[in-house]
Design a protein around this motif. Structure first.
Motif, PDB file in Angstrom:
ATOM      1  N   TYR A 101       0.829  -1.200   0.000  1.00  0.00           N
ATOM      2  CA  TYR A 101       0.000   0.000   0.000  1.00  0.00           C
ATOM      3  C   TYR A 101       0.866   1.254   0.000  1.00  0.00           C
ATOM      4  O   TYR A 101       1.827   1.354   0.761  1.00  0.00           O
ATOM      5  CB  TYR A 101      -0.909   0.012   1.234  1.00  0.00           C
ATOM      6  CG  TYR A 101      -1.919  -1.102   1.244  1.00  0.00           C
ATOM      7  CD1 TYR A 101      -3.116  -0.987   0.548  1.00  0.00           C
ATOM      8  CD2 TYR A 101      -1.671  -2.276   1.945  1.00  0.00           C
ATOM      9  CE1 TYR A 101      -4.042  -2.015   0.549  1.00  0.00           C
ATOM     10  CE2 TYR A 101      -2.587  -3.309   1.954  1.00  0.00           C
ATOM     11  CZ  TYR A 101      -3.780  -3.175   1.249  1.00  0.00           C
ATOM     12  OH  TYR A 101      -4.684  -4.204   1.250  1.00  0.00           O
ATOM     13  N   VAL A 111      -2.791   0.578  -4.080  1.00  0.00           N
ATOM     14  CA  VAL A 111      -2.018  -0.662  -4.091  1.00  0.00           C
ATOM     15  C   VAL A 111      -1.034  -0.557  -5.244  1.00  0.00           C
ATOM     16  O   VAL A 111      -1.421  -0.252  -6.378  1.00  0.00           O
ATOM     17  CB  VAL A 111      -2.921  -1.895  -4.275  1.00  0.00           C
ATOM     18  CG1 VAL A 111      -2.082  -3.173  -4.291  1.00  0.00           C
ATOM     19  CG2 VAL A 111      -3.957  -1.971  -3.161  1.00  0.00           C
ATOM     20  N   THR A 119       0.790  -4.367 -10.148  1.00  0.00           N
ATOM     21  CA  THR A 119      -0.053  -5.067  -9.172  1.00  0.00           C
ATOM     22  C   THR A 119      -0.496  -6.435  -9.662  1.00  0.00           C
ATOM     23  O   THR A 119      -1.258  -7.117  -8.975  1.00  0.00           O
ATOM     24  CB  THR A 119      -1.299  -4.221  -8.837  1.00  0.00           C
ATOM     25  OG1 THR A 119      -2.018  -3.924 -10.043  1.00  0.00           O
ATOM     26  CG2 THR A 119      -0.891  -2.917  -8.164  1.00  0.00           C
ATOM     27  N   TRP A 478      -8.017  -6.481   3.918  1.00  0.00           N
ATOM     28  CA  TRP A 478      -8.155  -5.523   2.825  1.00  0.00           C
ATOM     29  C   TRP A 478      -9.639  -5.243   2.681  1.00  0.00           C
ATOM     30  O   TRP A 478     -10.454  -5.850   3.373  1.00  0.00           O
ATOM     31  CB  TRP A 478      -7.499  -6.016   1.526  1.00  0.00           C
ATOM     32  CG  TRP A 478      -8.055  -7.267   0.916  1.00  0.00           C
ATOM     33  CD1 TRP A 478      -9.128  -7.379   0.082  1.00  0.00           C
ATOM     34  CD2 TRP A 478      -7.544  -8.595   1.056  1.00  0.00           C
ATOM     35  NE1 TRP A 478      -9.319  -8.687  -0.296  1.00  0.00           N
ATOM     36  CE2 TRP A 478      -8.356  -9.455   0.291  1.00  0.00           C
ATOM     37  CE3 TRP A 478      -6.473  -9.142   1.763  1.00  0.00           C
ATOM     38  CZ2 TRP A 478      -8.136 -10.830   0.210  1.00  0.00           C
ATOM     39  CZ3 TRP A 478      -6.260 -10.513   1.675  1.00  0.00           C
ATOM     40  CH2 TRP A 478      -7.071 -11.337   0.900  1.00  0.00           C
TER      41      TRP A 478
END
Length: 580
Positions: A101, A111, A119, A478
Motif C-alpha cells: 500500500y 495498491v 499489481t 483488505w
C-alpha cells in the motif's frame, strides 16, 4: 488481521474501502462520542509502481526513532506475522512483498507493485496471475532477490510448523481450506515451489488458482508474499532474525528487551515506491508499560522527543488527562477497522443460553472506562462500522451497563464457573478484573488467567486450548467483510494450531453461507449478504460478545515528523517518519 475477501469483479481497478479517518484528539472523553468519524475512502490499483517513494516535505536523514510497544513481537517471521505492531514494523521497515500500500496520510490509498513491476497481470478469468520482479532488488548482503525466493517464502507458509500467519494464498492455491491435505511445505521433503505456482525464471512468478481471485493484488501485500532465501531459512527460529529485503535490517534483537534496526545499505530506493530510510536507526523497546511509555513521551524530554507509543500502547486512562493537557497536539487518534470481542470457546462453552446470558450481562460502559473511553466506542456487531457490509444492530440489548436480571433469567438461577485468558498487559489485567467482578452478580464465577503477551495469539489459536473465554481483536486485511467473516467464523478453516476462528465455531449453515457469498460477483449483493450473516451468527449462535469498536490513540514526541494513521494497519505508519 489480528489487533488481523472482498470478491471483486475481474478487471475492476478501484474498490470502495471504508477506512479510518485520522485527526488530532479533541479531548472528548465520552464513551459514546466519536472524536473522528470513519469515512469511506477509495483504494485503487496504481498504474505506476516505480520508485522512489514520494517526497516528504521537511524530511531529512539522521537521528534515532524509538518505538515503545507493550511486549515483544509474537512473530517477526513474515510467514507467521499477523499481529498489527509486528506486521507494521516488518512490512514498513524489514521486508518487501509482491505488492504493498502507498499512502501518505492525505486520504489517498493505492495498491502498488512493491517487489513486482505492477499489481499483477491477470488472465483466464482471474484464475491466473503473473508477477514480474523489478531490476536491482537485493537483500541486506547484496545478493539478488529472486522469484524463486518469493515462491519459497510462500511454500514455507504451508508448513504445519509455521501455522500463525495469513492463510489466504495457501487456501487459494490448494483450492481448499485444508491446504495441507496434499502439500505441507518444503520441510518434510516437499518441493520448494508450492502447487499451482510456476517460476519460469528468476524474475517471474505465476499463480494458477483453481478458482478466480480478483483480489489477488491485495493478498500479495500480506507478508506471506515476502521472499525468503532458502539458505537463510532457520525454520521456527526465523522469528529471531528475518533476512532483510527492506530499508532496514536487524542489528541486534534481544527478545523481550530491545531490537535495534539500522539501514540496509543494499536497499535501493529507486526500486521502492512506498518506503523511506530517513532515521539512522529504529529502537524498539519492549520493556516499558503503557503508563511508563506514555508518561515518558508526554514529558517530551531528551530522547523522548523522537519516540512514540506504538499500537497496543494506547494511552492509559490514568495518563490520558495529562496527555490532553500537555501534549494535545501530539496525540494520534482516529477510528480503525478493528473490533474487540470476547470470544467463547464454543467447544467448551456449549450452552447457547449461557452465551446469550453473558451477552446481555456485559457492561460496555464500565468496560470502556477501564479500556479508555477515548480509545473506542461500544460495539455490538461482528463487523466494524468502517467495513462495507456493516449493518447496525444489537441482538442482546442489555443497555449501556448490561442487564443482569435478563442474564439470570436465561441461566435459570444456575451458577457457572468459567476461565478467562488475557494478554498480560496493564490494560488487559484491568479488563479481566472488571469482567470478573461485573459478571459475578449474574452468577458467573470467572477465573482469570494471564498469558504472556508474546504468546497470547499462539496459545488461544490452539484448538485444544483450555480456556473458556478470551479477548480477540480483528480488522479487515483488505477492503470488505470477506476478510472478516470467513477467517473468523468458517468452521472448515479450523486447524490444530494457528486458528483465527478462536471461537471454534463450526456451524454447517454458516459455513455454507460463507461459501455462497464468496462466490458472488455483485459487490452490493455480497455486502448485504455479509451484513445479514453477521446478524444471523450473533442471533442464532452468540459465539462471541462484541464489545468495542477500536480507535487508535497514541502519543508521539515533538521531533517526530511524517507521522500518520495508516489505513491498512490501523496503526502509526512508519514509512515517512523522520527526526525533525
Amino acid at each position: 488481521m489480528r489487533r488481523p475477501v472482498r470478491m471483486l469483479s475481474v478487471g475492476v481497478l478501484a474498490v470502495a474501502l471504508t477506512a479510518a479517518g485520522c485527526s488530532k484528539n479533541t479531548g472528548d472523553d465520552d464513551a459514546t462520542g466519536e472524536t473522528t468519524k470513519a469515512e469511506t475512502q477509495t483504494a485503487t490499483l496504481a498504474e505506476n509502481s516505480d520508485g522512489p517513494a514520494p517526497e516528504v516535505a521537511g524530511a531529512k536523514k539522521g537521528g534515532t526513532v524509538t518505538l515503545y510497544t507493550s511486549g515483544d513481537f509474537e512473530h517477526l517471521d513474515p510467514q507467521q506475522n499477523y499481529v498489527v505492531p509486528s506486521q507494521t514494523t516488518g512490512s514498513n521497515l524489514l521486508y518487501r512483498t509482491l505488492t504493498q500500500y502507498r499512502e501518505n496520510g492525505d486520504g489517498k490509498l493505492e495498491v502498488v507493485g512493491d517487489l513486482a513491476t505492477n499489481t499483477g497481470e491477470e488472465s483466464d478469468g482471474g484464475k491466473t496471475w503473473k508477477y514480474t520482479l523489478k531490476d536491482g532488488l537485493k537483500y541486506e548482503d547484496g545478493s539478488a532477490i529472486t522469484a524463486q525466493d518469493v515462491a519459497y517464502g510462500i511454500a514455507r507458509s504451508f508448513s504445519p510448523d509455521l501455522p500463525n500467519g495469513p492463510h489466504y494464498i495457501q487456501q487459494w492455491l490448494a483450492g481448499s481450506a485444508d491446504y495441507n491435505a496434499k502439500y505441507k511445505g518444503p520441510y518434510n521433503g516437499g518441493a520448494k515451489v508450492p502447487p499451482n505456482v510456476e517460476v519460469p525464471d528468476a524474475k517471474t512468478i505465476i499463480f494458477k488458482f483453481p478458482a478466480a481471485h480478483a483480489d489477488t493484488p491485495f493478498a500479495m501485500a500480506l507478508p506471506t508474499a515476502s521472499p525468503v532465501p532458502p539458505a537463510r531459512d532457520t525454520k521456527v527460529q526465523y522469528d529471531n532474525r528475518p533476512f532483510s529485503s527492506g530499508p532496514y535490517k536487524i542489528q541486534t534483537y534481544n527478545r523481550t528487551q530491545k531490537m535495534v534496526l539500522v539501514r540496509n545499505s543494499n536497499w535501493d530506493p529507486k526500486t521502492d515506491p512506498i518506503r523511506h530510510d530517513f532515521p539512522d536507526q529504529y529502537v524498539v523497546d519492549f520493556t516499558r508499560t503503557a503508563e511508563q511509555a506514555s508518561e515518558l513521551v508526554i514529558s517530551d524530554a531528551g530522547a523522548a522527543q523522537t519516540s512514540l507509543t506504538f499500537q497496543d500502547m494506547t494511552i492509559p486512562a490514568s495518563v490520558y488527562p495529562k496527555a490532553v493537557q500537555s501534549a494535545k497536539d501530539r496525540i494520534l487518534s482516529g477510528p480503525t477497522q478493528y473490533v474487540w470481542q470476547i470470544n467463547f470457546n464454543t467447544q467448551r462453552v456449549t450452552d447457547l443460553k449461557l452465551r446469550q446470558a453473558l451477552n446481555y450481562a456485559i457492561d460496555r460502559q464500565g468496560l470502556l472506562k477501564v479500556w479508555g473511553s477515548y480509545a473506542g466506542d461500544p460495539g455490538t456487531t461482528l463487523l466494524s462500522p468502517t467495513t462495507s457490509g456493516y449493518d447496525k444492530y444489537n441482538a442482546y440489548d442489555g443497555g449501556n451497563t448490561g442487564n443482569i436480571e435478563k442474564a439470570k433469567e436465561l441461566l435459570g438461577g444456575k451458577k457457572v464457573k468459567l476461565t478467562y485468558a488475557y494478554r498480560n498487559t496493564e490494560r488487559n489485567q484491568a479488563v479481566a478484573a472488571f469482567l470478573r467482578s461485573s459478571l459475578q452478580p449474574a452468577g458467573v464465577d470467572l477465573t482469570i488467567q494471564p498469558v504472556d503477551e508474546d504468546q497470547y495469539y499462539t496459545v488461544i489459536g490452539k484448538k485444544n486450548n483450555q480456556f473458556d473465554m478470551y479477548m480477540y481483536g480483528w480488522g479487515s486485511d483488505w477492503p470488505g467483510a470477506g476478510t472478516v467473516i470467513p477467517p473468523l467464523w468458517d468452521g472448515k478453516r479450523i486447524t490444530p494450531e494457528g486458528n483465527n476462528n478462536t471461537a471454534y465455531l463450526n456451524d454447517p449453515k454458516t459455513n455454507e453461507e460463507i461459501e455462497r457469498i464468496l462466490g458472488l460477483s455483485d459487490l452490493t449483493e455480497a455486502d448485504k449478504a455479509w451484513g445479514a450473516l453477521d446478524k444471523d451468527i450473533m442471533t442464532r449462535l452468540a459465539p462471541t460478545i462484541p464489545v468495542i469498536y477500536d480507535k487508535q490513540t497514541t502519543v508521539y514526541g515533538s521531533k517526530i515528523g511524517g507521522i500518520y494513521l495508516s489505513k491498512p494497519y490501523g496503526n502509526s505508519g512508519l514509512n515517512n517518519l523522520y527526526v525533525k
